[in-house]
Enzyme design. Structure first.
Site, mmCIF file in Angstrom:
data_model
loop_
_atom_site.group_PDB
_atom_site.id
_atom_site.type_symbol
_atom_site.label_atom_id
_atom_site.label_comp_id
_atom_site.label_asym_id
_atom_site.label_seq_id
_atom_site.Cartn_x
_atom_site.Cartn_y
_atom_site.Cartn_z
ATOM 1 N N SER A 140 -16.905 45.690 -2.234
ATOM 2 C CA SER A 140 -18.297 45.849 -3.259
ATOM 3 C C SER A 140 -19.506 45.272 -1.544
ATOM 4 C CB SER A 140 -18.630 44.796 -4.471
ATOM 5 O OG SER A 140 -17.847 45.336 -5.309
ATOM 6 N N GLU A 167 -10.798 48.712 6.118
ATOM 7 C CA GLU A 167 -10.246 47.831 4.815
ATOM 8 C C GLU A 167 -8.646 47.735 5.418
ATOM 9 O OE1 GLU A 167 -10.901 46.353 2.399
ATOM 10 O OE2 GLU A 167 -9.229 46.446 2.384
ATOM 11 N N THR A 201 -11.975 43.681 -4.116
ATOM 12 C CA THR A 201 -11.461 42.681 -5.735
ATOM 13 C C THR A 201 -11.507 43.404 -6.178
ATOM 14 O OG1 THR A 201 -11.606 41.122 -4.161
ATOM 15 C CG2 THR A 201 -11.296 40.543 -6.716
ATOM 16 N N CYS A 202 -13.289 44.089 -7.210
ATOM 17 C CA CYS A 202 -13.618 43.848 -8.133
ATOM 18 C C CYS A 202 -12.818 45.068 -8.254
ATOM 19 C CB CYS A 202 -15.199 44.853 -7.560
ATOM 20 S SG CYS A 202 -15.704 45.464 -9.170
ATOM 21 N N CYS A 262 -12.921 42.608 -11.693
ATOM 22 C CA CYS A 262 -13.653 43.136 -12.346
ATOM 23 C C CYS A 262 -12.777 44.120 -13.886
ATOM 24 C CB CYS A 262 -15.100 43.786 -12.203
ATOM 25 S SG CYS A 262 -15.883 43.112 -10.639
ATOM 26 N N LYS A 302 -9.234 44.027 -15.254
ATOM 27 C CA LYS A 302 -9.553 42.784 -15.967
ATOM 28 C C LYS A 302 -10.270 43.365 -17.348
ATOM 29 C CE LYS A 302 -13.039 40.039 -16.100
ATOM 30 N NZ LYS A 302 -14.327 39.405 -15.932
ATOM 31 N N TYR A 322 -14.199 30.939 -14.998
ATOM 32 C CA TYR A 322 -14.094 32.364 -15.928
ATOM 33 C C TYR A 322 -13.143 33.260 -15.867
ATOM 34 C CZ TYR A 322 -15.914 35.962 -12.559
ATOM 35 O OH TYR A 322 -15.581 36.491 -11.186
ATOM 36 N N ILE A 323 -12.474 32.923 -14.328
ATOM 37 C CA ILE A 323 -11.159 34.120 -14.411
ATOM 38 C C ILE A 323 -9.675 33.775 -14.923
ATOM 39 C CG2 ILE A 323 -9.371 34.592 -13.404
ATOM 40 C CD1 ILE A 323 -11.483 35.081 -10.503
ATOM 41 N N GLU A 356 -10.626 33.939 -18.847
ATOM 42 C CA GLU A 356 -10.316 35.319 -19.771
ATOM 43 C C GLU A 356 -9.256 36.407 -19.801
ATOM 44 O OE1 GLU A 356 -14.596 37.180 -17.437
ATOM 45 O OE2 GLU A 356 -12.882 37.288 -16.426
ATOM 46 N N ASP A 375 -18.936 37.465 -1.042
ATOM 47 C CA ASP A 375 -18.081 36.196 -1.558
ATOM 48 C C ASP A 375 -17.340 35.558 -0.290
ATOM 49 O OD1 ASP A 375 -18.350 37.200 -4.261
ATOM 50 O OD2 ASP A 375 -15.316 37.582 -4.158
ATOM 51 N N HIS A 388 -33.030 45.948 -36.395
ATOM 52 C CA HIS A 388 -31.719 45.613 -37.405
ATOM 53 C C HIS A 388 -31.059 46.938 -38.479
ATOM 54 C CE1 HIS A 388 -31.503 43.316 -40.801
ATOM 55 N NE2 HIS A 388 -31.132 44.175 -41.909
ATOM 56 N N GLU A 413 -31.307 41.259 -32.327
ATOM 57 C CA GLU A 413 -32.460 40.863 -33.417
ATOM 58 C C GLU A 413 -32.253 39.496 -33.283
ATOM 59 O OE1 GLU A 413 -32.910 42.131 -37.050
ATOM 60 O OE2 GLU A 413 -30.842 42.019 -37.682
HETATM 61 C C1 LIG Z 1 -9.581 38.210 -11.548
HETATM 62 C C2 LIG Z 1 -11.617 38.708 -10.440
HETATM 63 C C3 LIG Z 1 -12.562 39.122 -11.888
HETATM 64 C C4 LIG Z 1 -13.087 38.593 -11.638
HETATM 65 N N1 LIG Z 1 -14.659 39.620 -12.803
HETATM 66 C C5 LIG Z 1 -15.662 39.599 -12.153
HETATM 67 C C6 LIG Z 1 -16.516 40.162 -13.198
HETATM 68 O O1 LIG Z 1 -15.792 40.382 -14.439
HETATM 69 N N2 LIG Z 1 -17.802 40.335 -12.328
HETATM 70 C C7 LIG Z 1 -18.346 39.957 -11.259
HETATM 71 O O2 LIG Z 1 -19.584 40.793 -11.315
HETATM 72 N N3 LIG Z 1 -17.289 40.251 -10.218
HETATM 73 C C8 LIG Z 1 -16.264 39.894 -11.109
HETATM 74 N N4 LIG Z 1 -15.053 39.407 -9.703
HETATM 75 C C9 LIG Z 1 -15.526 38.438 -8.472
HETATM 76 C C10 LIG Z 1 -16.292 40.167 -7.620
HETATM 77 O O3 LIG Z 1 -14.827 40.606 -7.306
HETATM 78 C C11 LIG Z 1 -16.410 39.612 -6.748
HETATM 79 O O4 LIG Z 1 -17.616 39.001 -6.382
HETATM 80 C C12 LIG Z 1 -16.628 40.874 -5.638
HETATM 81 O O5 LIG Z 1 -15.784 41.603 -5.182
HETATM 82 C C13 LIG Z 1 -16.897 40.621 -4.104
HETATM 83 O O6 LIG Z 1 -16.964 41.469 -3.140
HETATM 84 P P1 LIG Z 1 -17.029 41.703 -1.640
HETATM 85 O O7 LIG Z 1 -17.646 43.108 -1.281
HETATM 86 O O8 LIG Z 1 -17.854 40.185 -1.075
HETATM 87 O O9 LIG Z 1 -15.788 40.842 -1.119
HETATM 88 P P2 LIG Z 1 -14.348 41.992 -1.992
HETATM 89 O O10 LIG Z 1 -14.651 43.086 -3.383
HETATM 90 O O11 LIG Z 1 -12.941 41.090 -1.970
HETATM 91 O O12 LIG Z 1 -13.639 42.880 -0.611
HETATM 92 C C14 LIG Z 1 -13.353 42.516 0.178
HETATM 93 C C15 LIG Z 1 -12.743 43.279 1.146
HETATM 94 O O13 LIG Z 1 -12.219 42.818 2.588
HETATM 95 C C16 LIG Z 1 -10.958 43.193 2.519
HETATM 96 N N5 LIG Z 1 -10.926 42.751 4.365
HETATM 97 C C17 LIG Z 1 -10.727 40.934 4.083
HETATM 98 N N6 LIG Z 1 -10.557 40.743 4.747
HETATM 99 C C18 LIG Z 1 -10.121 41.443 5.957
HETATM 100 C C19 LIG Z 1 -10.200 42.248 7.560
HETATM 101 N N7 LIG Z 1 -9.736 41.005 8.178
HETATM 102 N N8 LIG Z 1 -9.981 43.301 7.816
HETATM 103 C C20 LIG Z 1 -10.077 44.491 7.274
HETATM 104 N N9 LIG Z 1 -10.056 44.451 5.702
HETATM 105 C C21 LIG Z 1 -10.431 43.217 5.349
HETATM 106 C C22 LIG Z 1 -10.565 42.967 1.377
HETATM 107 O O14 LIG Z 1 -8.452 43.910 1.862
HETATM 108 C C23 LIG Z 1 -11.225 43.548 1.043
HETATM 109 O O15 LIG Z 1 -11.181 44.615 0.357
HETATM 110 C C24 LIG Z 1 -13.725 38.970 -9.825
HETATM 111 C C25 LIG Z 1 -12.913 38.804 -9.178
HETATM 112 C C26 LIG Z 1 -11.996 38.505 -9.504
HETATM 113 C C27 LIG Z 1 -10.656 37.838 -8.209
#
Ligand SMILES: Cc1cc2nc3c(=O)[nH]c(=O)nc-3n(C[C@H](O)[C@H](O)[C@H](O)COP(=O)(O)OP(=O)(O)OC[C@H]3O[C@@H](n4cnc5c(N)ncnc54)[C@H](O)[C@@H]3O)c2cc1C
Length: 454
Positions: A15, A35, A42-43, A48, A51, A179-180, A183, A304, A437, A442
Site C-alpha cells: 500500500s 517487490e 498485505t492489504c 484487508c 479478509k 482485531y485480526i 475477525e 507498517d 430516519h 440517527e
Molecule cells: C489479516 C489482515 C487483515 C487486515 N485488515 C485490515 C483492514 O481491514 N483495514 C486496514 O486498514 N488494514 C488492515 N490490515 C493491515 C494492512 O494490511 C497493512 O497496514 C498495510 O498493508 C501496510 O502497508 P505497507 O505498505 O506498510 O506494507 P505491505 O502492504 O505489507 O507491503 C509490503 C510489501 O513489501 C514486500 N517486501 C518485503 N520485504 C521486501 C524486500 N526485502 N524486497 C522487496 N519487497 C519486499 C512484501 O512482499 C510486501 O508486498 C490487515 C492486515 C492483515 C494481516
C-alpha cells in the site's frame, strides 16, 4: 552486475510503497520499485481485501435465517469453501494486475525481486543488480509473529496461510486477542466452524473502549464462539483427526486447525539497514521523523515497517506525504490522530477518536452519551442482538472526542462520523443535525440525555 541510477528506489510494493512510487513518478522523478512477492502487498494479497470477502461470506447464514421473519422461505442452503477461495483468488489476481499496471502507466520500473540496502544510496537486488538511488524508500510492511519456541509450533498456521486453506475445518482454535484474531474467529464461526478464541489477556481488543471490548465479547459468546481468556498455549501435538493443544495449567483442547494471530512484526530482517546507518527501535521498527525520514539522510520509511498506525489508509497517506515532501516540494506531515478503524466481526465494531479511558487519562472531564437498542431489522427477524453506540464528549468545550459503535454497518457510520470529528464537531453540532430516519445512525444525532452512572 550493473548499476542504474534512480531518483527514487522503493523497496516493497504494498500500500505505502506503490502510492509513494506513483506520486513521485507523477512529479517527474525516475522511480524503480522492488517487490519480492506480489504487488499489492498485505492489504490486497493476504489482508484487508481477501479478509473482507471472507467476512461477506460468513454473514450469509444470518441473511438466510433473518429472511424467514420477513416472509421468505429459504430452502436448503450449502456452503463450498473451494468456490469461495477460487473466486477470491481471481479477484485478488485482478487487483494485483491493476496495481502493477498503474505503476507502469506512471513510468515506474518494476522489479520482481528481493531488495536490500548495501551502503548509502545503494540497493542490492537478489538478481545481483545494483541500483544507485538519490532517495530510497523502505516500505516492506510487516509479517505475522510466530510461536517460535513451543513444541509443535510448525503445525500452527498464520493469517498468511489461512487464505490458501484447502478445506474448511470442522473445528478451529484462533490464538490472539487483536482485531485480526477476533475477525478470523468471527469468520469461521459464521461459516459454521466450531470456533474457540484463545487469548492470554483477560479481554480482547486492548486499547479499544472498555465498553466496546466487553460488548463485543458478549456478542461473540452469544454467537457461539468459545472465549478462552487468560489461556496460554504451551504445545501442539498431532492426534488422530487433528491436533491436541496443551494449555498452561494442564488443560487440553482438541481441534482440526490452529490459527495464530498473536501480533505482527515490522519486516526489517535482512534489509541491510546497518549498512546505511538506518536505526531501528525495540520491535525492529524503523525509526522515522514526522516526514518519514530515517536516521540515514535520503532514506525514508513508511507503513507498517515503521510501526506507527498499522493500517492501509495510513500507509497510503504516509507514502503520499513522503512523495509530496521530497519530490513535490510541498512538505506534508501525516496526522496520526483521529484515524477511524473497524473490526469486521459479526456484529461489526468501529471507532474513531478517544476511548473513554484514553480521554480520562488525558485529563478530560467527560460527558458520555450511550444508546443500546435493538435494530429495526431484528424486530421481525427475531434476532436478539443489540446495537451499541457511544459518544465521548469533552465536558468543558462540548467537543466530541470519540465515537464508538457495535452493530451492523458500524464501519460505514464511523467513516462519516470521522469527518465530523476531524472538523472539530461539538455535541451541539450533532444535535443540530437532522436525523435520517429510519436508520441506526440517527441515534448519533438524537442522543440527548447525558449518561449517568447507575
Ligand atoms: C489479516 C489482515 C487483515 C487486515 N485488515 C485490515 C483492514 O481491514 N483495514 C486496514 O486498514 N488494514 C488492515 N490490515 C493491515 C494492512 O494490511 C497493512 O497496514 C498495510 O498493508 C501496510 O502497508 P505497507 O505498505 O506498510 O506494507 P505491505 O502492504 O505489507 O507491503 C509490503 C510489501 O513489501 C514486500 N517486501 C518485503 N520485504 C521486501 C524486500 N526485502 N524486497 C522487496 N519487497 C519486499 C512484501 O512482499 C510486501 O508486498 C490487515 C492486515 C492483515 C494481516
Amino acid at each position: 552486475m550493473t548499476a542504474t541510477d534512480y531518483d527514487l528506489f522503493v523497496i516493497g510494493g504494498g500500500s505505502g510503497g506503490v502510492r509513494a512510487a506513483r506520486i513521485a513518478a507523477g512529479y517527474g522523478a525516475k522511480v524503480g520499485i522492488a517487490e519480492c512477492d506480489r504487488f499489492g502487498g498485505t492489504c490486497v494479497i493476504r489482508g484487508c481485501v481477501p479478509k473482507k470477502l471472507l467476512v461477506y461470506a460468513s454473514r450469509f447464514g444470518d441473511e438466510f435465517e433473518d429472511a424467514r421473519g420477513f416472509g421468505w422461505s429459504v430452502g436448503e442452503t450449502g456452503f463450498d469453501w473451494a468456490t469461495l477461495i477460487a473466486n477470491k483468488d481471481r479477484e485478488i489476481a485482478r487487483l494485483e494486475r491493476i496495481y502493477e499496471s498503474n505503476l507502469k502507466a506512471k513510468g515506474v520500473t518494476t522489479f520482481a525481486v528481493r531488495a536490500r540496502l548495501d551502503g548509502p544510496g545503494v540497493v542490492a537486488l537478489s538478481d545481483a543488480t545494483r541500483i544507485k538511488a538519490r532517495t530510497i524508500l523502505i516500505a516492506t510492511g510487516g509479517h505475522p509473529s510466530r510461536y517460535g519456541d513451543i513444541p509443535g509450533a510448525a503445525h500452527i498456521v498464520t493469517s498468511n496461510e489461512i487464505f490458501e486453506l484447502k478445506a474448511l475445518p470442522k473445528r478451529i482454535v484462533v490464538c490472539g486477542g487483536g482485531y485480526i484474531a477476533v475477525e478470523f474467529a468471527s469468520i469461521f464461526a459464521g461459516l459454521g466452524v466450531e470456533t474457540t478464541l484463545m487469548h492470554r489477556g483477560a479481554k480482547i481488543l486492548r486499547g479499544f473502549d472498555e465498553e466496546l471490548r466487553d460488548g463485543l465479547m458478549e456478542a461473540l459468546a452469544a454467537r457461539g464462539i468459545a472465549l478462552r481468556m487468560e489461556a496460554v498455549l504451551e504445545g501442539v501435538a498431532e492426534c488422530p483427526g487433528g491436533f491436541n493443544l496443551a494449555l498452561r495449567g494442564g488443560e487440553a483442547i482438541e481441534t482440526d486447525l490452529v490459527l495464530s494471530a498473536i501480533g505482527r512484526e515490522p519486516a526489517t530482517h535482512d534489509l541491510g539497514l546497518e549498512t546505511a546507518g538506518v536505526r531501528t527501535g525495540p520491535r525492529g521498527q524503523i525509526i522515522v521523523d514526522g516526514y518519514s525520514e530515517t536516521s540515514a539522510p535520503g532514506v525514508y520509511a513508511v507503513g507498517d515497517v515503521t510501526d506507527r498506525v498499522n493500517l492501509t489508509p495510513v500507509a497510503i497517506r504516509e507514502g503520499h506525504a513522503f512523495a509530496d515532501t521530497v519530490f513535490g516540494k510541498r512538505p506534508v506531515k501525516v496526522d496520526h490522530s483521529l484515524v477511524p478503524t473497524a473490526v469486521f466481526t459479526t456484529p461489526e465494531l468501529a471507532t474513531v477518536g478517544l476511548s473513554e479511558e484514553a480521554a480520562r487519562a488525558q485529563g478530560f472531564e467527560l460527558d458520555l452519551y450511550k444508546a443500546r437498542f435493538r435494530p429495526l431489522r431484528n424486530t421481525l427477524s427475531g434476532r436478539d442482538e443489540r446495537m451499541f453506540m457511544k459518544l465521548v464528549v469533552d465536558a468543558a468545550t462540548d467537543r466530541v472526542l470519540g465515537c464508538h459503535v457495535i452493530g451492523p454497518d458500524a464501519a460505514e457510520m464511523v467513516q462519516m462520523a470521522a469527518i465530523a470529528l476531524h472538523l472539530g464537531a461539538r455535541k451541539a453540532d450533532f444535535d443540530a443535525t437532522v436525523a435520517l430516519h429510519p436508520s441506526a445512525a440517527e441515534e448519533f444525532v438524537t442522543m440527548r440525555e447525558k449518561w449517568v452512572a447507575p
